[in-house]
Design an enzyme around this catalytic site. Structure first.
Site, PDB file in Angstrom:
ATOM      1  N   SER A   1      21.863  44.264 -20.253  1.00 61.57           N
ATOM      2  CA  SER A   1      23.107  42.991 -20.689  1.00 61.57           C
ATOM      3  C   SER A   1      23.080  41.883 -19.619  1.00 61.57           C
ATOM      4  O   SER A   1      22.174  41.428 -18.665  1.00 61.57           O
ATOM      5  CB  SER A   1      24.012  43.638 -19.831  1.00 61.57           C
ATOM      6  OG  SER A   1      25.523  42.465 -20.067  1.00 61.57           O
TER       7      SER A   1
ATOM      8  N   TYR B   1      27.735  48.502 -12.273  1.00 65.24           N
ATOM      9  CA  TYR B   1      26.745  48.401 -13.969  1.00 65.24           C
ATOM     10  C   TYR B   1      25.726  46.862 -13.942  1.00 65.24           C
ATOM     11  O   TYR B   1      25.130  47.075 -14.088  1.00 65.24           O
ATOM     12  CB  TYR B   1      27.650  47.599 -14.669  1.00 65.24           C
ATOM     13  CG  TYR B   1      27.510  47.389 -16.791  1.00 65.24           C
ATOM     14  CD1 TYR B   1      27.378  48.398 -17.183  1.00 65.24           C
ATOM     15  CD2 TYR B   1      27.868  46.405 -16.573  1.00 65.24           C
ATOM     16  CE1 TYR B   1      26.734  48.059 -18.907  1.00 65.24           C
ATOM     17  CE2 TYR B   1      27.308  45.923 -18.478  1.00 65.24           C
ATOM     18  CZ  TYR B   1      26.557  46.844 -18.975  1.00 65.24           C
ATOM     19  OH  TYR B   1      26.073  46.894 -19.979  1.00 65.24           O
TER      20      TYR B   1
HETATM   21  P1  NAP Z   1      28.989  52.270 -26.817  1.00 59.56           P
HETATM   22  O1  NAP Z   1      29.702  51.649 -28.075  1.00 59.56           O
HETATM   23  O2  NAP Z   1      29.790  53.053 -25.769  1.00 59.56           O
HETATM   24  O3  NAP Z   1      27.569  53.578 -26.981  1.00 59.56           O
HETATM   25  C1  NAP Z   1      27.669  54.490 -26.414  1.00 59.56           C
HETATM   26  C2  NAP Z   1      26.354  54.724 -26.944  1.00 59.56           C
HETATM   27  O4  NAP Z   1      25.701  56.100 -25.661  1.00 59.56           O
HETATM   28  C3  NAP Z   1      26.933  56.588 -27.568  1.00 59.56           C
HETATM   29  O5  NAP Z   1      25.524  56.569 -28.423  1.00 59.56           O
HETATM   30  C4  NAP Z   1      26.882  57.388 -26.221  1.00 59.56           C
HETATM   31  O6  NAP Z   1      26.960  59.198 -26.501  1.00 59.56           O
HETATM   32  C5  NAP Z   1      25.188  57.241 -25.564  1.00 59.56           C
HETATM   33  N1  NAP Z   1      25.661  58.048 -24.465  1.00 59.56           N
HETATM   34  C6  NAP Z   1      26.490  57.487 -23.291  1.00 59.56           C
HETATM   35  N2  NAP Z   1      26.167  57.986 -22.252  1.00 59.56           N
HETATM   36  C7  NAP Z   1      25.042  59.229 -22.773  1.00 59.56           C
HETATM   37  C8  NAP Z   1      23.477  59.725 -22.074  1.00 59.56           C
HETATM   38  N3  NAP Z   1      24.732  60.401 -21.010  1.00 59.56           N
HETATM   39  N4  NAP Z   1      22.827  60.226 -22.720  1.00 59.56           N
HETATM   40  C9  NAP Z   1      22.860  60.035 -23.500  1.00 59.56           C
HETATM   41  N5  NAP Z   1      23.532  59.285 -24.679  1.00 59.56           N
HETATM   42  C10 NAP Z   1      24.531  58.683 -23.491  1.00 59.56           C
HETATM   43  O7  NAP Z   1      28.144  50.976 -26.210  1.00 59.56           O
HETATM   44  P2  NAP Z   1      27.225  50.010 -26.470  1.00 59.56           P
HETATM   45  O8  NAP Z   1      28.933  49.055 -27.033  1.00 59.56           O
HETATM   46  O9  NAP Z   1      27.124  50.346 -28.468  1.00 59.56           O
HETATM   47  O10 NAP Z   1      26.773  49.576 -25.701  1.00 59.56           O
HETATM   48  C11 NAP Z   1      25.189  50.147 -25.970  1.00 59.56           C
HETATM   49  C12 NAP Z   1      24.265  49.460 -24.798  1.00 59.56           C
HETATM   50  O11 NAP Z   1      24.335  47.886 -24.839  1.00 59.56           O
HETATM   51  C13 NAP Z   1      24.769  50.062 -23.673  1.00 59.56           C
HETATM   52  O12 NAP Z   1      22.954  50.155 -22.758  1.00 59.56           O
HETATM   53  C14 NAP Z   1      25.429  48.986 -22.418  1.00 59.56           C
HETATM   54  O13 NAP Z   1      25.269  48.852 -21.620  1.00 59.56           O
HETATM   55  C15 NAP Z   1      24.833  48.132 -23.436  1.00 59.56           C
HETATM   56  N6  NAP Z   1      25.769  46.400 -23.824  1.00 59.56           N
HETATM   57  C16 NAP Z   1      26.614  46.031 -24.242  1.00 59.56           C
HETATM   58  C17 NAP Z   1      27.877  45.227 -24.520  1.00 59.56           C
HETATM   59  C18 NAP Z   1      28.595  45.318 -25.377  1.00 59.56           C
HETATM   60  O14 NAP Z   1      29.295  44.203 -25.366  1.00 59.56           O
HETATM   61  N7  NAP Z   1      29.723  46.164 -26.428  1.00 59.56           N
HETATM   62  C19 NAP Z   1      26.850  44.008 -23.566  1.00 59.56           C
HETATM   63  C20 NAP Z   1      25.979  44.025 -23.338  1.00 59.56           C
HETATM   64  C21 NAP Z   1      24.641  45.399 -22.852  1.00 59.56           C
HETATM   65  P3  NAP Z   1      28.092  59.581 -27.668  1.00 59.56           P
HETATM   66  O15 NAP Z   1      28.639  58.990 -29.037  1.00 59.56           O
HETATM   67  O16 NAP Z   1      27.751  61.654 -28.059  1.00 59.56           O
HETATM   68  O17 NAP Z   1      29.528  59.602 -26.498  1.00 59.56           O
END
Ligand code: NAP
Length: 251
Positions: free
Chosen positions: A142, A155
């Site tokens: 990130s 984080y």
């Molecule tokens: P999200 O919409 O909250 O989705 C999270 C995903 O991770 C879901 O599929 C969830 O499964 C799964 N998950 C969470 N904890 C888990 C665990 N312990 N074991 C297995 N699966 C798990 O998140 P997102 O925004 O798409 O983010 C995805 C990645 O991108 C993350 O690493 C985040 O830090 C990174 N990121 C996101 C952003 C942003 O702006 N969104 C920016 C920078 C980096 P369930 O559906 O079963 O809950």
């Protein structure tokens, strides 16, 4: 970007960025397994959609932070498709609090889910990838790894840890045909960011040079490149996909 006939595993693939990555790899012709933790409805829906489109996909319920569950997920993929070529460590959570309010559980949960999960899955796939002398590992960092966002110490530590870990892993296995890179998204519209977007979406957009929030597909496209055969001379790198957010300009 060639990923066809490859076998991929994506953690956190049921929603948000991970779902877009699963779709991109599957539509690119890879067989794709994805790990989710609890939202079975979202996982089942994604499997149904991709299967109906003629893609090979499988969902695995596992807690990525638990080593035995990560090992079992990798074993299940290899049992089904006999190899594993691409690993995308995408599962992640936030538990934002200022340090004085942050509990040790909130610290540990973020470190375990975001960082220890990367160790768990990378360690499990290295041997099978070495056996094939081919591997593409993409770890989700990130821009928060470099930013100084108040309330995100847990984080930021987890994401900076992923970047350091990935550089070491890249040097350890480069000669075996395995590349290890990170993608560092900026502000992407997903469930993770929905509360902040609702509260301050316009303000955030105005601070991004391209003047829009990121879409999960923007990240998936970058991951697809780093997961493809064409990226073989890139390893140990962090690719920021943030619409220019971190350039530090005044516009
Ligand atoms: P999200 O919409 O909250 O989705 C999270 C995903 O991770 C879901 O599929 C969830 O499964 C799964 N998950 C969470 N904890 C888990 C665990 N312990 N074991 C297995 N699966 C798990 O998140 P997102 O925004 O798409 O983010 C995805 C990645 O991108 C993350 O690493 C985040 O830090 C990174 N990121 C996101 C952003 C942003 O702006 N969104 C920016 C920078 C980096 P369930 O559906 O079963 O809950």
């Amino acid at each position: 970007m060639k990923v066809s006939d490859r076998v991929a595993l994506v953690t956190g693939g049921s929603r948000g960025i991970g779902k877009a990555i699963v779709e991109a790899l599957a539509h690119g012709g890879a067989k794709v397994a994805f790990v989710y933790q609890s939202n079975q409805e979202a996982a089942d829906k994604l499997v149904a959609e991709l299967t109906a489109a003629g893609r090979e996909v499988m969902a695995i319920k596992a807690d990525a932070s638990k080593k035995p569950e990560a090992d079992a997920a990798v074993e299940a993929v290899i049992a089904k498709w006999e190899r594993l070529d691409i690993l995308v460590n995408n599962a992640g959570i936030i538990r934002d609090k200022l340090i004085l309010a942050m509990t040790i559980e909130e610290w540990q949960q973020v470190i375990d889910t975001n960082l220890t999960s990367v160790f768990n899955f990378c360690q499990a796939v290295i041997r099978p990838m070495m056996g094939n002398r081919y591997g593409r590992i993409v770890n989700m960092s990130s821009v928060a790894a470099d930013f100084s966002n108040p309330g995100q110490a847990n984080y930021a530590a987890s994401k900076a840890g992923i970047e350091g870990f990935s550089r070491c892993l890249a040097t350890e296995y480069a000669k075996r045909g395995i590349t290890v890179n990170c993608v560092a998204p900026g502000f992407i519209e997903t469930d993770m960011t929905i509360a902040v977007v609702n509260a301050a979406g316009d303000k955030i957009k105005s601070s991004i040079p391209v003047k829009r929030l990121g879409r999960p597909e923007d990240i998936a496209n970058a991951v697809l490149f780093l997961a493809s055969e064409e990226s073989s001379y890139i390893t140990g790198q962090v690719l920021k996909v943030d619409g220019g957010l971190t350039l530090g300009g005044m516009g």
